[in-house]
Design a protein around this motif. Structure first.
Motif, PDB file in Angstrom:
ATOM      1  N   GLN A  15      23.731  19.592  -5.499  1.00 53.02           N
ATOM      2  CA  GLN A  15      22.317  19.358  -5.185  1.00 53.02           C
ATOM      3  C   GLN A  15      22.120  20.267  -3.982  1.00 53.02           C
ATOM      4  N   ASN A  16      20.919  20.697  -3.813  1.00 51.37           N
ATOM      5  CA  ASN A  16      20.266  21.663  -2.653  1.00 51.37           C
ATOM      6  C   ASN A  16      20.104  20.736  -1.338  1.00 51.37           C
ATOM      7  N   ALA A  17      20.988  21.155  -0.176  1.00 56.74           N
ATOM      8  CA  ALA A  17      20.963  20.243   0.978  1.00 56.74           C
ATOM      9  C   ALA A  17      20.089  21.276   1.976  1.00 56.74           C
ATOM     10  N   GLU A  18      19.936  20.949   3.332  1.00 60.34           N
ATOM     11  CA  GLU A  18      19.293  21.374   4.350  1.00 60.34           C
ATOM     12  C   GLU A  18      19.928  22.788   4.738  1.00 60.34           C
ATOM     13  N   ASN A  19      19.243  23.609   5.413  1.00 59.23           N
ATOM     14  CA  ASN A  19      19.604  25.160   5.823  1.00 59.23           C
ATOM     15  C   ASN A  19      20.426  25.888   4.871  1.00 59.23           C
ATOM     16  N   GLY A  20      20.027  25.834   3.635  1.00 61.88           N
ATOM     17  CA  GLY A  20      20.305  26.649   2.366  1.00 61.88           C
ATOM     18  C   GLY A  20      21.986  26.084   1.785  1.00 61.88           C
ATOM     19  N   LEU A  21      22.470  24.854   2.367  1.00 61.05           N
ATOM     20  CA  LEU A  21      23.608  24.539   1.741  1.00 61.05           C
ATOM     21  C   LEU A  21      23.435  23.873   0.532  1.00 61.05           C
ATOM     22  N   VAL A  22      24.695  23.699  -0.205  1.00 65.33           N
ATOM     23  CA  VAL A  22      24.645  23.099  -1.359  1.00 65.33           C
ATOM     24  C   VAL A  22      25.885  22.069  -1.441  1.00 65.33           C
ATOM     25  N   TRP A  23      25.318  20.865  -2.014  1.00 64.90           N
ATOM     26  CA  TRP A  23      26.292  19.697  -1.814  1.00 64.90           C
ATOM     27  C   TRP A  23      26.880  19.736  -3.311  1.00 64.90           C
ATOM     28  N   HIS A  24      28.364  19.676  -3.330  1.00 69.35           N
ATOM     29  CA  HIS A  24      29.204  19.635  -4.704  1.00 69.35           C
ATOM     30  C   HIS A  24      29.405  18.169  -4.619  1.00 69.35           C
ATOM     31  N   ASN A  25      29.054  17.512  -6.020  1.00 62.68           N
ATOM     32  CA  ASN A  25      29.401  16.020  -6.374  1.00 62.68           C
ATOM     33  C   ASN A  25      30.596  16.146  -7.276  1.00 62.68           C
ATOM     34  N   LEU A  26      31.363  14.980  -7.187  1.00 61.87           N
ATOM     35  CA  LEU A  26      32.248  14.609  -8.383  1.00 61.87           C
ATOM     36  C   LEU A  26      31.142  13.925  -9.112  1.00 61.87           C
ATOM     37  N   VAL A  27      31.127  13.975 -10.480  1.00 62.97           N
ATOM     38  CA  VAL A  27      30.315  13.308 -11.414  1.00 62.97           C
ATOM     39  C   VAL A  27      30.955  12.900 -12.536  1.00 62.97           C
ATOM     40  N   THR A  28      30.669  11.310 -12.902  1.00 60.68           N
ATOM     41  CA  THR A  28      31.044  11.055 -14.118  1.00 60.68           C
ATOM     42  C   THR A  28      30.050  10.738 -14.946  1.00 60.68           C
ATOM     43  N   PRO A  29      30.281  10.527 -16.289  1.00 60.16           N
ATOM     44  CA  PRO A  29      29.010  10.191 -17.172  1.00 60.16           C
ATOM     45  C   PRO A  29      27.969   8.705 -16.886  1.00 60.16           C
ATOM     46  N   GLU A  30      28.868   7.966 -16.179  1.00 61.44           N
ATOM     47  CA  GLU A  30      27.986   6.597 -15.801  1.00 61.44           C
ATOM     48  C   GLU A  30      26.892   7.037 -14.652  1.00 61.44           C
ATOM     49  N   VAL A  31      27.225   7.963 -13.873  1.00 59.17           N
ATOM     50  CA  VAL A  31      26.584   8.248 -12.678  1.00 59.17           C
ATOM     51  C   VAL A  31      25.417   9.346 -13.076  1.00 59.17           C
ATOM     52  N   SER A  32      25.395  10.131 -14.030  1.00 54.59           N
ATOM     53  CA  SER A  32      24.860  11.187 -14.402  1.00 54.59           C
ATOM     54  C   SER A  32      23.266  10.909 -14.769  1.00 54.59           C
ATOM     55  N   LYS A  33      22.951   9.691 -14.865  1.00 50.73           N
ATOM     56  CA  LYS A  33      21.524   9.171 -15.325  1.00 50.73           C
ATOM     57  C   LYS A  33      21.497   7.709 -14.552  1.00 50.73           C
ATOM     58  N   VAL A  34      20.256   7.133 -14.732  1.00 50.03           N
ATOM     59  CA  VAL A  34      20.242   5.847 -14.307  1.00 50.03           C
ATOM     60  C   VAL A  34      20.966   4.820 -15.101  1.00 50.03           C
ATOM     61  N   ALA A  35      21.371   3.799 -14.287  1.00 47.42           N
ATOM     62  CA  ALA A  35      22.140   2.595 -14.960  1.00 47.42           C
ATOM     63  C   ALA A  35      21.008   1.846 -15.854  1.00 47.42           C
ATOM     64  N   GLU A  36      21.511   1.511 -17.001  1.00 52.97           N
ATOM     65  CA  GLU A  36      20.754   0.734 -17.737  1.00 52.97           C
ATOM     66  C   GLU A  36      21.723  -0.243 -18.757  1.00 52.97           C
ATOM     67  N   THR A  37      22.829  -0.009 -19.279  1.00 55.85           N
ATOM     68  CA  THR A  37      23.692  -0.545 -19.768  1.00 55.85           C
ATOM     69  C   THR A  37      24.680  -1.177 -18.863  1.00 55.85           C
ATOM     70  N   LEU A  38      25.370  -2.215 -19.362  1.00 54.16           N
ATOM     71  CA  LEU A  38      26.335  -2.923 -18.481  1.00 54.16           C
ATOM     72  C   LEU A  38      27.531  -1.950 -17.674  1.00 54.16           C
ATOM     73  N   ASP A  39      27.874  -1.226 -18.717  1.00 53.50           N
ATOM     74  CA  ASP A  39      28.878  -0.399 -18.761  1.00 53.50           C
ATOM     75  C   ASP A  39      28.411   0.750 -17.683  1.00 53.50           C
ATOM     76  N   GLU A  40      27.338   1.105 -17.548  1.00 52.71           N
ATOM     77  CA  GLU A  40      26.586   2.053 -16.650  1.00 52.71           C
ATOM     78  C   GLU A  40      26.640   1.482 -15.203  1.00 52.71           C
ATOM     79  N   PHE A  41      26.217   0.081 -15.145  1.00 49.12           N
ATOM     80  CA  PHE A  41      26.220  -0.492 -13.689  1.00 49.12           C
ATOM     81  C   PHE A  41      27.589  -0.403 -13.369  1.00 49.12           C
ATOM     82  N   ARG A  42      28.718  -1.093 -14.187  1.00 50.63           N
ATOM     83  CA  ARG A  42      29.904  -1.036 -13.725  1.00 50.63           C
ATOM     84  C   ARG A  42      30.560   0.485 -13.296  1.00 50.63           C
ATOM     85  N   GLY A  43      30.045   1.481 -13.917  1.00 46.86           N
ATOM     86  CA  GLY A  43      30.488   2.936 -13.639  1.00 46.86           C
ATOM     87  C   GLY A  43      30.063   3.234 -12.036  1.00 46.86           C
TER      88      GLY A  43
END
Length: 540
Positions: free
Chosen positions: A203-231
């Motif tokens: 994700q692009n941040a201020e001053n030309g910086l780039v933010w690097h995230n850990l990512v899991t399948p459950e957080v890569s989209k909006v939560a809709e299923t119970l397992d996604e909320f748990r994730g």
């Protein structure tokens, strides 16, 4: 903080190697209530406690212990008042099954007041009762009965706006900063997760910086299923700062909107939001509530209202904490300027208001802390309604007399004055910057209340925003604020905040400090408690 408490805590950390909520463990683990040794297996063949432990809602004689296994198992806990566990008491906990996403909790009761308590938690595999997990250790101190120094923290808003766990940044560093203050407890003021905010790898941040995230399948989209909320909750617990903090700092959780979806109420409509396949908001609320209750280190209310979040946490002679729920009982978000109260203007709801009045009236503590998930006097927008009028998310609705949801707030403030409930202070988060507000009846449209302070802080690990515009109905005066020069700055900018409250055990003076991600104090205010015959509390 007492020297005995600090010494015991240091001894515990040194002796156990507690670094990230886990600990060294013996080669042979004894079976519960038996002398035969358990089977020692490879790590993958025994239950795993990847999310560590959490401690919540601590009182003088009890504490709630939460953990999660990765398979069907039973929770066991040992506690001792010696960090070496010389004479532990073992307690059998609940089953961890798929119906609760393998979470389990145990209410330790019968504890002595004002004592350091050391705990270690294990799970027993249900497929082989001789197989036990490695123990995970924690530490807390029960609430006092006598007057003593108290320190607590508060803040909110974790992993919002796509700013998740960045290992290169050091993860959610503010949790480690808070842990090092050695508080008695922490109030999470809501937005424990951002179920509606996808987290991407970059994700692009201020001053030309780039933010690097850990990512899991459950957080890569909006939560809709119970397992996604748990994730979402499991995602936050990937951060070692958070796990370490959870093992040492008891928490008091409340919630707000992002545990489900932004600004949800009865009026929420997702039909135009292409991110959501599931458009049924009540169903999303049900799933979000279910996951919140599974992962919150919170004592369940009971069968009469098992999902209730508002509650009272007594903390000795000097402090009572009243945790509000400004989300569950509200009516629809509207223009909020109705001339008469009714179902559409509900915010806290009649039952919660009557509970709060009763508890405030009964309180014998010097300080009455109201933990609110939204500020009272800041206008928080929720867009425009069908008639082109501003729609409001909280009780504030622009300058003027009491209207809409403000009727409930006026009712509470009037009650506090007429019942002579002294030393009430409001603490909140939600708006992603820090501020100190002094509510002055002499400068208010509604004047039937005693002056009081409201302190605002956050975010913990989310975008920085602000400032908001104050509504003059209850006369809030801006004493201090710190906010970003542009909206949605990343944690790189350092504008992440928490609040620290110190109550002197001898004088009962309360000092409120607003601190940044590095622990530097950006504002501090000392409050003297009201003394009979000298109604001076609240003066600026």
């Amino acid at each position: 903080m007492s020297s005995h408490h600090n010494k015991s805590r240091r001894q515990f950390i040194q002796s156990t190697g507690l670094l990230v909520g886990a600990a060294a463990f013996p080669a042979v683990v004894m079976r519960p209530a038996q002398a035969a040794p358990a089977i020692v297996t490879l790590d993958g063949a025994r239950p795993q406690l990847a999310q560590g432990i959490q401690i919540g809602d601590v009182r003088a004689n009890r504490a709630l212990i939460w953990s999660r296994s990765d398979r069907p198992s039973r929770m066991w806990a040992e506690y001792d008042f010696d960090p070496d566990f010389a004479n532990p008491t073992r307690v059998r906990g609940a089953y961890a099954l798929e119906t609760t996403d393998y979470t389990a909790r145990l209410d330790l009761t019968g504890l002595p007041a004002g004592r350091d308590v050391f705990v270690r938690v294990q799970f027993q595999d249900l497929s082989n009762e001789r197989v036990m997990s490695e123990p995970v250790l924690g530490h807390f101190r029960t609430a006092p009965e006598e007057a003593r120094d108290i320190r607590f923290l508060w803040s909110g808003d974790t992993a919002g706006q796509g700013w998740g766990i960045n290992p290169e940044f050091g993860g959610m560093k503010i949790y480690e900063t808070m842990r090092q203050t050695q508080p008695d407890f922490f109030i999470h003021s809501g937005d424990n997760i951002y179920a509606d905010g996808p987290i991407k790898e970059y994700q692009n941040a201020e001053n030309g910086l780039v933010w690097h995230n850990l990512v899991t399948p459950e957080v890569s989209k909006v939560a809709e299923t119970l397992d996604e909320f748990r994730g979402r909750y499991k995602y936050n617990l990937l951060d070692e700062n958070v796990r370490r903090f959870n093992a040492e700092v008891p928490q008091i959780w409340q919630w707000d909107d992002h545990e489900v979806v932004n600004n949800w109420s009865d009026s929420k409509d997702l039909m135009a939001d292409a991110r959501y396949t599931e458009k049924n908001v009540p169903l999303l609320v049900a799933r979000g509530t279910h996951a919140f209750l599974e992962y919150a280190p919170m004592r369940y209310r009971g069968t009469e209202e098992s999902e209730r979040v508002y509650r009272h946490i007594p903390y000795g002679r000097l402090l009572d904490v009243f945790v509000l729920d400004m989300r569950s009982y509200r009516g629809p978000n509207t223009h909020n300027r109705q001339a008469e109260p009714g179902a559409e203007t509900a915010f806290l709801g009649a039952e919660q208001i009557e509970w709060l009045k009763r508890k405030l009236r009964e309180s014998k503590a010097v300080w009455k802390v109201i933990a609110a998930d939204m500020p009272l006097g800041l206008n928080v927008s929720d867009g425009i309604d069908a008639e082109g009028r501003p729609r409001w998310e909280n009780s504030a609705n622009g300058d003027g007399p009491v209207l809409g949801r403000e009727f409930e707030i006026a009712d509470i403030l009037r009650f506090i004055k007429h019942q002579r409930v002294d030393n009430v202070v409001w603490f909140t988060a939600d708006v992603h910057y820090c501020a100190a507000h002094y509510y002055d009846p002499n400068r208010a449209q509604f004047q039937d209340f005693e002056p009081f302070w409201e302190f605002v802080t956050g975010p913990l690990n989310a975008g920085s925003f602000g400032p908001g515009k104050l509504d003059n109905t209850f006369g809030p005066q801006l004493v201090f604020q710190k906010f970003p020069p542009t909206q949605n700055l990343s944690p790189f900018a350092g504008l992440q905040f928490f609040g620290q409250v110190d109550i002197d055990g001898r004088t009962a003076e309360m000092t409120v400090s607003l601190k940044d991600i590095d622990g530097a104090t950006v504002y501090s205010k000392a409050l003297q408690p009201f003394a009979p015959g000298h109604r001076h509390f609240g003066r600026r």
